[in-house]
Design a protein around this motif. Structure first.
Motif, PDB file in Angstrom:
ATOM      1  N   ASP A   1       0.856  -1.186   0.000  1.00 22.64           N
ATOM      2  CA  ASP A   1       0.000   0.000   0.000  1.00 22.64           C
ATOM      3  C   ASP A   1       0.889   1.232   0.000  1.00 22.64           C
ATOM      4  OD1 ASP A   1      -2.055  -1.760   0.244  1.00 22.64           O
ATOM      5  OD2 ASP A   1      -2.543  -1.297   2.327  1.00 22.64           O
ATOM      6  N   LEU A   2       0.687   2.093  -0.981  1.00 24.29           N
ATOM      7  CA  LEU A   2       1.462   3.340  -1.024  1.00 24.29           C
ATOM      8  C   LEU A   2       0.774   4.353  -1.934  1.00 24.29           C
ATOM      9  CD1 LEU A   2       3.158   3.221  -3.988  1.00 24.29           C
ATOM     10  CD2 LEU A   2       4.402   1.493  -2.710  1.00 24.29           C
TER      11      LEU A   2
ATOM     12  N   PHE B   1       0.508  18.342 -10.332  1.00 26.45           N
ATOM     13  CA  PHE B   1       0.730  17.143  -9.533  1.00 26.45           C
ATOM     14  C   PHE B   1      -0.235  16.052  -9.986  1.00 26.45           C
ATOM     15  CE2 PHE B   1       2.596  20.204  -6.587  1.00 26.45           C
ATOM     16  CZ  PHE B   1       3.680  19.499  -6.086  1.00 26.45           C
ATOM     17  N   GLN B   2       0.250  14.815  -9.986  1.00 25.82           N
ATOM     18  CA  GLN B   2      -0.584  13.641 -10.181  1.00 25.82           C
ATOM     19  C   GLN B   2      -0.281  12.675  -9.038  1.00 25.82           C
ATOM     20  OE1 GLN B   2      -2.772  12.399 -12.947  1.00 25.82           O
ATOM     21  NE2 GLN B   2      -2.988  14.607 -13.234  1.00 25.82           N
ATOM     22  N   VAL B   3      -1.333  12.030  -8.523  1.00 29.07           N
ATOM     23  CA  VAL B   3      -1.170  11.052  -7.453  1.00 29.07           C
ATOM     24  C   VAL B   3      -1.835   9.752  -7.873  1.00 29.07           C
ATOM     25  CG1 VAL B   3      -1.542  10.510  -5.024  1.00 29.07           C
ATOM     26  CG2 VAL B   3      -1.191  12.881  -5.714  1.00 29.07           C
ATOM     27  N   PHE B   4      -1.092   8.630  -7.769  1.00 30.41           N
ATOM     28  CA  PHE B   4      -1.658   7.302  -7.950  1.00 30.41           C
ATOM     29  C   PHE B   4      -1.813   6.677  -6.564  1.00 30.41           C
ATOM     30  CE2 PHE B   4      -0.553   5.903 -12.556  1.00 30.41           C
ATOM     31  CZ  PHE B   4      -1.061   7.101 -13.033  1.00 30.41           C
TER      32      PHE B   4
ATOM     33  N   VAL C   1       4.824   6.859   1.213  1.00 32.71           N
ATOM     34  CA  VAL C   1       4.497   7.876   0.218  1.00 32.71           C
ATOM     35  C   VAL C   1       5.761   8.127  -0.602  1.00 32.71           C
ATOM     36  CG1 VAL C   1       3.681  10.221  -0.210  1.00 32.71           C
ATOM     37  CG2 VAL C   1       2.832   8.948   1.790  1.00 32.71           C
ATOM     38  N   LEU C   2       5.675   7.883  -1.918  1.00 29.10           N
ATOM     39  CA  LEU C   2       6.812   8.120  -2.808  1.00 29.10           C
ATOM     40  C   LEU C   2       6.662   9.487  -3.449  1.00 29.10           C
ATOM     41  CD1 LEU C   2       7.146   4.630  -4.558  1.00 29.10           C
ATOM     42  CD2 LEU C   2       8.079   5.409  -2.356  1.00 29.10           C
TER      43      LEU C   2
ATOM     44  N   SER D   1       0.334   4.750  13.003  1.00 31.51           N
ATOM     45  CA  SER D   1       1.486   3.858  12.834  1.00 31.51           C
ATOM     46  C   SER D   1       2.504   4.591  11.959  1.00 31.51           C
ATOM     47  CB  SER D   1       1.082   2.524  12.203  1.00 31.51           C
ATOM     48  OG  SER D   1       0.595   2.702  10.898  1.00 31.51           O
ATOM     49  N   ARG D   2       3.684   4.013  11.828  1.00 30.91           N
ATOM     50  CA  ARG D   2       4.786   4.694  11.144  1.00 30.91           C
ATOM     51  C   ARG D   2       4.473   4.938   9.669  1.00 30.91           C
ATOM     52  NH1 ARG D   2      10.517   4.804  11.015  1.00 30.91           N
ATOM     53  NH2 ARG D   2      10.996   6.462   9.514  1.00 30.91           N
ATOM     54  N   VAL D   3       4.725   6.164   9.206  1.00 31.26           N
ATOM     55  CA  VAL D   3       4.603   6.537   7.790  1.00 31.26           C
ATOM     56  C   VAL D   3       5.956   7.060   7.324  1.00 31.26           C
ATOM     57  CG1 VAL D   3       3.508   8.073   6.120  1.00 31.26           C
ATOM     58  CG2 VAL D   3       2.146   7.074   7.973  1.00 31.26           C
ATOM     59  N   ARG D   4       6.423   6.560   6.176  1.00 32.50           N
ATOM     60  CA  ARG D   4       7.699   7.000   5.624  1.00 32.50           C
ATOM     61  C   ARG D   4       7.479   7.725   4.300  1.00 32.50           C
ATOM     62  NH1 ARG D   4      11.133   3.643   3.873  1.00 32.50           N
ATOM     63  NH2 ARG D   4       9.818   1.787   3.738  1.00 32.50           N
ATOM     64  N   ILE D   5       8.175   8.842   4.130  1.00 32.64           N
ATOM     65  CA  ILE D   5       8.170   9.601   2.875  1.00 32.64           C
ATOM     66  C   ILE D   5       9.532   9.379   2.228  1.00 32.64           C
ATOM     67  CG2 ILE D   5       7.960  11.880   1.818  1.00 32.64           C
ATOM     68  CD1 ILE D   5       6.364  12.737   4.309  1.00 32.64           C
ATOM     69  N   ALA D   6       9.534   8.908   0.978  1.00 31.83           N
ATOM     70  CA  ALA D   6      10.805   8.519   0.356  1.00 31.83           C
ATOM     71  C   ALA D   6      10.845   8.927  -1.105  1.00 31.83           C
ATOM     72  CB  ALA D   6      11.010   7.007   0.479  1.00 31.83           C
ATOM     73  N   VAL D   7      12.082   9.154  -1.595  1.00 34.37           N
ATOM     74  CA  VAL D   7      12.342   9.342  -3.027  1.00 34.37           C
ATOM     75  C   VAL D   7      12.957   8.041  -3.524  1.00 34.37           C
ATOM     76  CG1 VAL D   7      13.525  10.698  -4.778  1.00 34.37           C
ATOM     77  CG2 VAL D   7      12.769  11.798  -2.661  1.00 34.37           C
ATOM     78  N   PRO D   8      12.211   7.218  -4.289  1.00 31.09           N
ATOM     79  CA  PRO D   8      12.737   5.899  -4.682  1.00 31.09           C
ATOM     80  C   PRO D   8      13.917   6.041  -5.640  1.00 31.09           C
ATOM     81  CG  PRO D   8      10.697   6.357  -5.847  1.00 31.09           C
ATOM     82  CD  PRO D   8      10.866   7.466  -4.842  1.00 31.09           C
TER      83      PRO D   8
END
Length: 641
Positions: free
Chosen positions: A255-256, A270-273, A318-319, A340-347
């Protein structure tokens, strides 16, 4: 040179919070947040400013601040202040289209599945958004074969309930028939179980449904119930078809949310999937006006706040295309929302990087489409407003136009409208309608005077707003007052629908309140423009962009006034003698008309018959009977035979 007086740095708290710059009319022009209010606010006077920031400082006349307990609280406070004040120098987010959702109205007794757009409502579970409404209808067409949940409107549902006969969808097994539960056998508990199962399936929990259907199908075949097995086979195929309509984009069932961005110096897209269990469950797009000086990390941070303040669901990952400013604060806030823990990352590699490239490409294509459309629209509006300013002798194009119109048919239902155009576009959230209260008979001039006084008395009563707000409580109270007085700032141009008489009324009202606001009258007959202090009207050439703007504003005011007038007239026309009986409200009125079918049949009923209607006792029945027969006696012979 900034026009804002520089506050003493020692008076600014060295704590997290939000700050507001206001113009001379008290309108917020910019809202920001800071980990340290003292350092952030003082920076506006301590270094060279970006041209956009310098323009904001030139427009501002004062600064104030509100202290927050934590950095997360400051983040939320900034968002709420921006939503409340909509400052002109903050970035502005707009949906690039109104995306549809598949919604379950779980707050109703018998929930239904439907397509919904616009702001979210209480008592409704949303799934999506989807790219197109037909995608939702195709999904529902497949899923109602598995989960027989109603999709009809409430009006049709009530009609079938009164007829005591379910519709064709029940006959073909696509609805459980909750409109006539006594005939179909459905209970609230069994129906709610179907709704909950549909919600789980839409949320991505496919395996339990597929396993159950396959087991039931094989079990029916084993006991030679071939018709039931064939029906279950069709349901299994429909469920698989609904799953296949959602693209699998990840190798794992993660899930992301994936955020894509494309930008230039002035705007961004902006576009969000929304990916759930490895499948794209929905997508949505925004276009952003970069009014303030903001870089890519700041823009991503601002967008994440905009996205998740309006969403109940936050995934564990969240990417994003660039690491956001204050990423730790954002992760802390989102983790609190999710619990719960949420991480924001640049893949950097793998499926996440590949998916981010796809979403970025979608954002780029949306940005190109927006630029092509905006180039023509914005250029035309700018030319028209500039031309209108030149024709009317204004120093610049009128960025905010307010137009007033009166609508009546004789002395009854006298109403007026006020419409607002900003940057050449209707601002419908600022439209206002007025019921004329203090004018006896039909007098358009007096009606116009009443409306203008009600509008501009509020503006004239406001202070200049040039003080500084160091105290937190004072700033909060002042913000509340300003929210109640949304129109406490002047328009660039006032237009009254009518000729010299209406213009004279408007001039008199503005002069009495000492308001220096340009005002014109626009007569319908020859599209003549009447100006203050000029005996002859101005005739703007046909085909002129300036005339088109005025016609558009005037026609919109006329449409809005006529709509309000028709609403009031319809309410009066639908008024019933039952409305004059104490104790008979809308619910009892509906119950009486539903029981007897019409007012004429109600008049022929006896006191005992009226008392048997839901919610009506003997005393009220006697009062209704006496009132109706005092108004218009009707004999029973009229309905004989």
């Amino acid at each position: 040179m900034a026009s804002v007086p520089r506050p003493d740095p020692r008076s600014i708290p060295d704590r997290p919070g939000a700050y507001l710059f206001r113009d001379a009319d008290g309108r917020a022009v910019y809202v920001g947040k800071a980990i340290s209010l003292r350092k952030r606010v003082a920076s506006y006077w301590g270094r060279p400013l970006h041209p956009r920031t310098e323009a904001m400082m030139d427009a501002a006349a004062s600064v104030e601040w509100i202290v927050a307990n934590t950095e997360v609280d400051a983040l939320m406070l900034e968002y709420n202040l921006i939503k409340s004040h909509r400052p002109r120098f903050n970035v502005r987010y707009r949906d690039d289209k109104s995306y549809p959702y598949l919604a379950l109205t779980v707050g109703e007794r018998w929930p239904r599945a439907r397509v919904m757009r616009g702001p979210k409502r209480k008592g409704v579970r949303y799934f999506g958004p989807y790219g197109h409404a037909y995608a939702i209808r195709e999904t529902l067409d497949a899923l109602t074969r598995v989960f027989p949940v109603r999709t009809c409107s409430n009006a049709f549902f009530d009609q079938r309930a009164r007829a005591r006969r379910p519709c064709l969808y029940y006959d073909i097994g696509r609805c459980a028939g909750p409109c006539v539960p006594e005939s179909t056998g459905v209970t609230e508990e069994s129906y709610r179980a179907q709704v909950d199962a549909l919600a789980e399936f839409l949320g991505g929990s496919y395996r339990p449904v597929l396993t159950r259907l396959e087991a039931e199908m094989r079990g029916a075949a084993d006991v030679l119930e071939f018709e039931r097995a064939a029906k279950l086979r069709d349901q299994l195929g429909a469920a698989r078809k609904a799953i296949e309509s959602q693209e699998m984009v990840l190798g794992r069932r993660d899930d992301l949310d994936v955020v894509g961005m494309e930008e230039d110096d002035l705007e961004a897209a902006f576009q969000v999937f929304f990916v759930r269990r490895g499948r794209v469950m929905g997508r949505r797009g925004w276009v952003v006006d970069k009014v303030e000086d903001i870089d890519a990390p700041g823009l991503v941070a601002s967008f994440l706040r905009e996205l998740y303040m309006e969403r109940d669901e936050v995934p564990p990952r969240v990417l994003v295309p660039a690491a956001p400013t204050d990423a730790a604060v954002l992760e802390q806030w989102l983790s609190q929302v999710r619990a719960s823990r949420v991480r924001i990352a640049v893949p950097a590699r793998g499926d996440g990087r590949r998916l981010l490239r796809v979403v970025n490409q979608n954002a780029k294509e949306a940005f190109v489409r927006h630029k092509l459309k905006r180039a023509s629209d914005f250029a035309a509006r700018s030319r028209a407003l500039q031309e209108l300013g030149e024709v009317l002798g204004l120093p610049s194009g009128p960025l905010r136009i307010e137009c007033f119109d009166i609508s009546n048919l004789g002395p009854t239902d006298k109403v007026a409208s006020m419409v607002v155009f900003e940057d050449g576009l209707p601002k419908r959230s600022d439209y206002r309608k007025f019921a004329i209260k203090g004018v006896p008979g039909q007098d358009d001039f007096a009606s116009m005077e009443e409306v203008l006084r009600r509008r501009f008395a509020r503006l004239a009563a406001q202070p200049s707003g040039d003080g500084q707000g160091e105290a937190v409580d004072d700033a909060a109270r002042d913000g509340t007052r300003r929210r109640r007085r949304r129109f406490a700032y002047p328009p660039s141009l006032v237009v009254v629908d009518g000729g010299r008489g209406q213009l004279s009324v408007a001039v008199r009202v503005l002069d009495e309140y000492a308001l220096d606001i340009p005002v014109i009258g626009l007569a319908k007959r020859l599209e003549e423009v009447y100006l203050r202090g000029q005996p002859q009207p101005l005739v703007i050439p046909r085909g002129s962009e300036a005339l088109f703007v005025l016609q558009h504003v005037r026609d919109e005011a006329h449409r809005f006034a006529i709509t309000y007038h028709r609403t009031k007239r319809a309410k009066r026309a639908l008024r019933s003698p039952l409305d004059d009986i104490p104790g008979v409200g809308p619910a009892r009125k509906r119950a009486l008309l539903r029981t007897f079918g019409s007012l004429a049949r109600l008049r022929t009923a006896s006191v005992d018959e009226i008392a048997r209607a839901p919610g009506v006792g003997p005393a009220l029945a006697r009062q209704i009977h006496e009132h109706l027969h005092r108004l218009e006696p009707v004999s029973a012979e009229r309905w004989a035979g």
